[in-house]
Design an enzyme around this catalytic site. Sequence first.
Site, PDB file in Angstrom:
ATOM      1  N   ASP A 164       0.873  -1.165   0.000  1.00 58.67           N
ATOM      2  CA  ASP A 164       0.000   0.000   0.000  1.00 58.67           C
ATOM      3  C   ASP A 164       0.919   1.226   0.000  1.00 58.67           C
ATOM      4  O   ASP A 164       2.140   1.115   0.077  1.00 58.67           O
ATOM      5  CB  ASP A 164      -0.971  -0.014   1.176  1.00 58.67           C
TER       6      ASP A 164
HETATM    7  C1  BGC Z   1      -4.917   3.275   0.023  1.00 63.46           C
HETATM    8  C2  BGC Z   1      -5.093   2.254  -1.070  1.00 63.46           C
HETATM    9  C3  BGC Z   1      -4.997   2.932  -2.402  1.00 63.46           C
HETATM   10  C4  BGC Z   1      -3.651   3.618  -2.493  1.00 63.46           C
HETATM   11  C5  BGC Z   1      -3.398   4.267  -3.833  1.00 63.46           C
HETATM   12  C6  BGC Z   1      -3.676   4.113  -0.176  1.00 63.46           C
HETATM   13  O1  BGC Z   1      -3.604   5.153   0.718  1.00 63.46           O
HETATM   14  O2  BGC Z   1      -4.914   2.626   1.264  1.00 63.46           O
HETATM   15  O3  BGC Z   1      -6.322   1.588  -0.919  1.00 63.46           O
HETATM   16  O4  BGC Z   1      -5.191   2.013  -3.423  1.00 63.46           O
HETATM   17  O5  BGC Z   1      -3.573   4.595  -1.492  1.00 63.46           O
HETATM   18  O6  BGC Z   1      -4.171   5.371  -4.020  1.00 63.46           O
END
Ligand code: BGC
Length: 754
Positions: A287
């Site tokens: 993530d």
């Molecule tokens: C989130 C993810 C997301 C990623 C990219 C993160 O902060 O937890 O779910 O896909 O950002 O935007």
Amino acid sequence: MRTFVLTMALWALLCVPSTLFSQKTSIENIEPRVEALLAKMTLDEKIGQLNQVVGDISTGTAVSKDDMLSQVRAGKVGSVLSHTNFDNKIKIQQTAVKESRLGIPVIFGFDVIHGYKTIFPIPLAQAASWNPSIAERIERVAAAEAAADGQNWTFAPMVDVGRDPRWGRVMEGAGEDQYLGSRIAEARVRGFQGNDLSENFSIAACTKHFAGYGFGEGGRDYNTVDMSEQRLRDIVLPPFKAAADAGSATFMNAFNTLNGTPASMDKHLITDILRGEWAWKGMIVSDWNSFGETIVHGAATDDTDAAAKCLTAGSDMDMVGGVYVKGLKKALDEGRVTQKQVDEAVRRVLRLKFSLGLFDDPFRYLHPQRRKETLEKAEYRILARETAAESMVLLKNDGGLLPLSAASPFKKVAIIGPYANSIGNKDYMSFWTLGLGARQYDSTKVVTPAQALKPALEAMGFEVTVTEVCINVTCDEVAYSAALKAAQNADIVICCVGERGFDCGESRSVANLELPRGQETLLRIVSRGNKPTVMVVFNSRPLVFPWANENIPAILCAWQPGFEAGNALADVLTGRVNPSGKLPMTFPRATGQIPLYYNHFNTGRPQQTFGTLWTSGYLDLASTPAYAFGHGLSYTTFSYGDVKLNKSTLKMNEILEVSVDVSNTGKVAGEEVVQLYVRDLAADVARPVKELKGFEKIRLAAGESKTVTFRINPAVDLSYWNQDLKFKADPGKFNVFVGGSSDKVKEASFEIKI
Ligand code: BGC
């Protein structure tokens, strides 16, 4: 009326494999191509493939941005995240393919959460339809739009089970139940990926967040998760397994620690369970800087340590943290990771790019004409309207106040409240579709209740006024008196309350689930006009509104319905669509009851009656919910016959058939979600009081009856993870329940004998 014909035609179109832009990439010819390419790559180029950089918008904490094109040219970028500008995407891909040494195309990733250009109801609302095909159809369209705009990979579906509505991200999932969650998860994966990833209208899915993210303490985003291995396997993992089995091409790590280990470096989760027990072959991405955050968690000393720990755990790509770029080489030099481990991660990235057809034609998703022809087709709006209406849940309808019809004893309707016409404030959608700076969504495309419901009611002969109050601010005396005046001048009030779009989604946890910004007081004030009131709540999570539950005769949970909010609302309030949504999450009576979910354990002292001491309850409030999981009313009524079983005792390898006759006893046609629950009365360990094991949505004309039959395979459906971490069912007595809500069921019993 539903426009099934049109949307089915659209559906058929999206399912047709297109041969326009490239030949198909077969799995068999991918492996030799991956190996041939890998053999040519330097270590820097390999690390580059594992590196994802941020595009022109940010969805997380600040990260450093180097000149992207020079990085791409140097082979240091495998993927670009959240890039919106189409022409720049072409430029980036040209640089990768024509100017980098090996010409490896980049893969563009984007959070396609509830639609790409055309915005659909939030995922939690889609789950409220209890109709997985809705989710699949939505994701087919979202994938078509995203792919046509140059995106190859979505960071969805989020399949985290959510039992805590304080957590802002429950809107992104399918609610509190792992069985419903699994059915929705696999449908969404099918929708994104279609039959073949290399088709023009398919994008790779990314099932997230692996794992446990929905169980953060206190409902706070990113917070600590600690749970037994049994709970993990029984409750959290099933939707991930369903998505893996449906072929999800990628997974994403979670931000949280799980039992002390940051999920991104949790070898048990990634290597033992996901890649080992489930034999899943895809690629796993961190993530947002979650490799880097292992240092903040206090579980890694520096980038080298973090890189070594995450890679050896089985994680492949580093989202925006630059941890592999900074630390992987050193980790390799120090013998903390092996070349083989690095190569394996790179293979997974390359395989994904080959499967998407990016090597066959790197510009296949960057075709201006196809983009023009595909984005925001009128048919998509029809699907958005149908799905939004099917997601809405009628919580309460005393005296059959709804639907409004020409026969209703009212003439003047007042539509009141902050969400009556909230066009400028980007509501009716979640943070994911509007909170992100340069994101191109045009929220003025949303149809508000005032824009659609007003003319719909006027066409039926009503006089309609719209009074917008408390928009984006806390209600004050001026707002209250304007609302009261509008209510006094009407015969019936429709009060539109809820949450702002910006208050829903990631990092939007709340400590109070009450209707925000004085809106329950607004309802009280409006009621002083003594007019029957319909409350419409636009929400992203279960909210708490005790006064309204007691005093407002009709309550519709409309969720965040997306672009077609107003039209879908008009369809439901006028009875053009008979509501059929059912809650995928329990609505509590008070925030203090959280966590409150239907599939809890019985305890040794279950409370039957509120106030009974020495039982498991509260002194000041019943422990029952305001609205139970599975609850949702219709404009017609359904009656359930007795639950019939094909046998009352069976062996572990025999199938139990559970049948029930369901009748539409009202005056209009309607759809009912027939739900099947089971309770294991005495297993080797305590089991939940009810567990969803099946559901079927049926349509019944007025007066019509149907027999619904479920099949229970004990070894699969009654098994659970026991103390020895074996997945097995125990012989003994079970209750089986069938009904239209988890709290309104008919029951029967059976026994499994060895
Ligand atoms: C989130 C993810 C997301 C990623 C990219 C993160 O902060 O937890 O779910 O896909 O950002 O935007």
